[in-house]
Design a protein around this motif. Structure first.
Motif, short mmCIF file in Angstrom:
data_model
loop_
_atom_site.label_atom_id
_atom_site.label_comp_id
_atom_site.label_asym_id
_atom_site.label_seq_id
_atom_site.Cartn_x
_atom_site.Cartn_y
_atom_site.Cartn_z
N VAL A 1 46.17 41.64 -23.70
CA VAL A 1 45.36 41.52 -24.93
C VAL A 1 46.26 41.79 -26.13
O VAL A 1 46.99 42.79 -26.15
CB VAL A 1 44.20 42.56 -24.92
N LYS A 2 46.26 40.88 -27.08
CA LYS A 2 47.04 41.07 -28.31
C LYS A 2 46.09 41.08 -29.49
O LYS A 2 45.31 40.16 -29.66
CB LYS A 2 48.04 39.93 -28.48
N VAL A 3 46.18 42.12 -30.30
CA VAL A 3 45.28 42.24 -31.44
C VAL A 3 46.09 42.45 -32.70
O VAL A 3 46.87 43.40 -32.79
CB VAL A 3 44.31 43.43 -31.26
N GLU A 4 45.92 41.55 -33.63
CA GLU A 4 46.64 41.65 -34.90
C GLU A 4 46.01 42.72 -35.78
O GLU A 4 44.77 42.80 -35.88
CB GLU A 4 46.57 40.29 -35.61
N GLY A 5 46.83 43.55 -36.38
CA GLY A 5 46.35 44.48 -37.40
C GLY A 5 45.57 45.66 -36.90
O GLY A 5 44.72 46.20 -37.61
N MET A 6 45.81 46.08 -35.65
CA MET A 6 45.03 47.21 -35.14
C MET A 6 45.91 48.11 -34.28
O MET A 6 46.67 47.63 -33.45
CB MET A 6 43.89 46.69 -34.28
N GLU A 7 45.84 49.40 -34.51
CA GLU A 7 46.49 50.37 -33.62
C GLU A 7 45.41 51.25 -33.02
O GLU A 7 44.42 51.58 -33.68
CB GLU A 7 47.54 51.18 -34.39
N LEU A 8 45.62 51.63 -31.75
CA LEU A 8 44.54 52.31 -31.02
C LEU A 8 44.50 53.81 -31.32
O LEU A 8 45.54 54.45 -31.46
CB LEU A 8 44.74 52.14 -29.51
N SER A 9 43.29 54.36 -31.36
CA SER A 9 43.14 55.81 -31.47
C SER A 9 43.30 56.42 -30.08
O SER A 9 43.19 55.73 -29.06
CB SER A 9 41.76 56.15 -32.01
N GLN A 10 43.52 57.74 -30.06
CA GLN A 10 43.67 58.43 -28.76
C GLN A 10 42.40 58.27 -27.92
O GLN A 10 42.46 58.09 -26.72
CB GLN A 10 43.98 59.90 -28.98
N GLU A 11 41.22 58.34 -28.56
CA GLU A 11 39.97 58.20 -27.82
C GLU A 11 39.88 56.83 -27.16
O GLU A 11 39.44 56.70 -26.02
CB GLU A 11 38.77 58.37 -28.76
N GLU A 12 40.33 55.80 -27.88
CA GLU A 12 40.28 54.46 -27.31
C GLU A 12 41.26 54.34 -26.15
O GLU A 12 40.96 53.72 -25.12
CB GLU A 12 40.60 53.43 -28.40
N VAL A 13 42.42 54.98 -26.30
CA VAL A 13 43.40 54.95 -25.21
C VAL A 13 42.85 55.67 -23.98
O VAL A 13 43.02 55.21 -22.84
CB VAL A 13 44.74 55.59 -25.66
N ASP A 14 42.12 56.79 -24.21
CA ASP A 14 41.56 57.55 -23.09
C ASP A 14 40.58 56.70 -22.27
O ASP A 14 40.61 56.70 -21.05
CB ASP A 14 40.83 58.80 -23.60
N VAL A 15 39.71 56.00 -22.95
CA VAL A 15 38.74 55.18 -22.22
C VAL A 15 39.43 53.99 -21.58
O VAL A 15 39.14 53.61 -20.44
CB VAL A 15 37.60 54.72 -23.14
N LEU A 16 40.38 53.43 -22.32
CA LEU A 16 41.14 52.31 -21.77
C LEU A 16 41.79 52.68 -20.45
O LEU A 16 41.84 51.90 -19.49
CB LEU A 16 42.21 51.91 -22.81
N SER A 17 42.26 53.93 -20.38
CA SER A 17 42.98 54.37 -19.18
C SER A 17 42.08 54.38 -17.96
O SER A 17 42.54 54.24 -16.83
CB SER A 17 43.56 55.76 -19.41
N LEU A 18 40.77 54.57 -18.17
CA LEU A 18 39.85 54.58 -17.04
C LEU A 18 39.68 53.17 -16.49
O LEU A 18 39.49 52.95 -15.30
CB LEU A 18 38.49 55.11 -17.47
N LEU A 19 39.74 52.22 -17.39
CA LEU A 19 39.49 50.83 -17.04
C LEU A 19 40.78 50.15 -16.57
O LEU A 19 40.76 49.30 -15.68
CB LEU A 19 38.98 50.13 -18.30
#
Lengths: 154, 300
Positions: free
Chosen positions: A61-79
């Motif tokens: 997944v490539k997203v222009e103009g966005m950096e992830l927050s730690q909370e988003e990374v945490d949930v991402l890690s589950l998936l």
């Protein structure tokens, strides 16, 4: 088809995030986690079931103009426990990291148990402990194993 | 006991349990001799659901220790009826008492409460979650009757929503116990309790029929199958009828069986059983006083 050829299919981004090595088939759920539905107009590229040396098949997944927050990374890690996150600035990868499975996810998921105190209008944030293969509510102890992203707080 | 609050049976170690039960045994033998042990102590009871045994035995326990009790009263007459949150209600009550006993219909309410109060908080039942002080009196009764090691226990009825079941099953993993869970398919143990039992390496078997295993059991812990868990009356009757114990079954399969029940019972334990030597559910209810005395003595 090699991974290199796949990369060529999608144009480079100038500033933003590339989430690589996402579990094959999960890219659309990753977009859900990030709250991306295309309505804000930023360029988004999704590659699904792309051949990968490490995973066999993967999503990107490539997203222009966005950096992830730690909370988003945490949930991402589950998936997507094998995901790598590349921060891009001015077309260059300036930071590359693997996701770490967190010990807990706080304030991100809604407890599916309607009789849980976190669903009662009390001043309490949801808190899920990450266990083998799932997450468990600290309050009512309900375990979620399947479709964790269905429980992301709106 | 090192805990400040009593929230879940999962927090108990074997040493914790034995310490409470030993102290409770002292109180059971000498209830009259401790009248001033906690003179002046005030226990607040906040019950958001009905209770007879739990509430009265906590009141008896604090009074026998020389203390007194203040009660929130019925929910409809409290500030909760004006829309106050549980968190606020408890923060107010905390200022009036040395410890709080809480019963609330929602799972996790007691865990949340500990984030808002500093005085010891005792969970007297949180929805279909936990009921750890009931478990301590269950364990006290089992220890008195048959001992807690080399125990084979059957736990029957509403295993899904039965908070006494969840707490008891988790506490028993501290002992050398084989646990047989007997219920209709729709009321099997919840995934979270199953997970904990698995993690603790508990010896567990599950059954839909109980007569076949009665002869293997030292103790049968019966719980009520609740009518409101079923979509219609016919289904409820069909299921609950399969989990009724009577005197003839015990005499035929296992005369030595100890029968426990957290009460109230409806028709799952026939009154004919009351006269058998193994019928211990009223003693079990009475044991609530010395066990809760022991807990309060250790927390106050």
């Amino acid at each position: 088809m090699t991974e290199k050829e796949t990369e060529l299919r999608v144009s480079k981004i100038e500033n933003g995030t590339v989430i690589d090595h996402v579990t094959a088939g999960e890219a659309l759920r990753v977009l859900v986690i990030l709250g991306i539905d295309g309505s804000e107009g930023q360029p988004v590229s999704v590659g699904m079931n792309v051949p990968s040396d490490r995973l066999g098949r993967k999503d990107v997944v490539k997203v222009e103009g966005m950096e992830l927050s730690q909370e988003e990374v945490d949930v991402l890690s589950l998936l997507a426990p094998d995901a790598t996150i590349n921060i891009i600035r001015n077309y260059e990868v300036i930071e590359k990291s693997r996701v770490d499975r967190p010990e807990s996810v706080v304030g991100v998921l809604t407890c599916p148990n309607t009789n849980c105190i976190t669903n009662a209008g009390e001043p309490v944030e949801t808190y899920f402990t990450v266990t083998d293969g799932g997450v468990q509510c600290r309050y009512c102890e309900t375990i979620i194993r399947e479709d964790i992203t269905d429980h992301i707080e709106p | 006991m090192r805990h400040e609050h009593v929230i879940s049976a999962k927090q108990f170690t074997r040493a914790d349990i034995e310490a409470v039960l030993d102290r409770a045994a002292d109180f059971a033998a000498n209830q009259q001799d401790v009248a001033d042990a906690h003179e002046g102590a005030l226990l607040a009871t906040a019950f958001f659901e009905p209770s007879t045994r739990t509430k009265m035995s906590f009141e008896a326990a604090i009074k026998r220790l020389g203390g007194d009790v203040i009660d929130m009263g019925p929910v409809e007459f409290s500030s909760v009826s004006k829309g106050e949150t549980l968190a606020d209600t408890l923060r107010v009550i905390e200022g009036y008492a040395d410890a709080i006993v809480l019963r609330h219909p929602m799972e996790g309410s007691a865990t949340m409460a500990t984030e808002y109060v500093d005085v010891p908080l005792l969970n007297a039942g949180d929805g279909a979650g936990q009921h750890p002080t009931q478990t301590l009196l269950d364990l006290f009764t089992i220890r008195e009757e048959v001992g807690l090691d080399d125990l084979t226990i059957g736990i029957m009825g509403d295993l899904k929503y039965g908070r006494t079941v969840h707490s008891l099953a988790q506490a028993l993993t501290n002992f050398d116990t084989a646990q047989h869970f007997i219920s209709p398919e729709s009321l099997r143990l919840p995934r979270s309790v199953r997970y904990d039992l698995h993690e603790q390496g508990a010896k567990v078997r599950e059954h839909e029929d109980f007569e076949a295993i009665l002869s293997e059991l030292d103790v049968l812990y019966v719980t009520r199958i609740q009518r409101e868990r079923f979509p219609d009356e016919d289904e409820y009757k069909a299921v609950s009828g399969q989990y009724q114990l009577d005197k003839e079954m015990i005499l035929e399969h296992n005369e030595d069986l100890t029968v426990l029940h957290p009460l109230p019972r409806v028709d799952e334990v026939a009154p004919g059983i009351d006269s058998l030597p193994g019928a211990k559910y009223f003693e079990q209810a009475h044991n609530g006083v010395p066990v809760r005395m022991a807990l309060l003595d250790m927390l106050l």
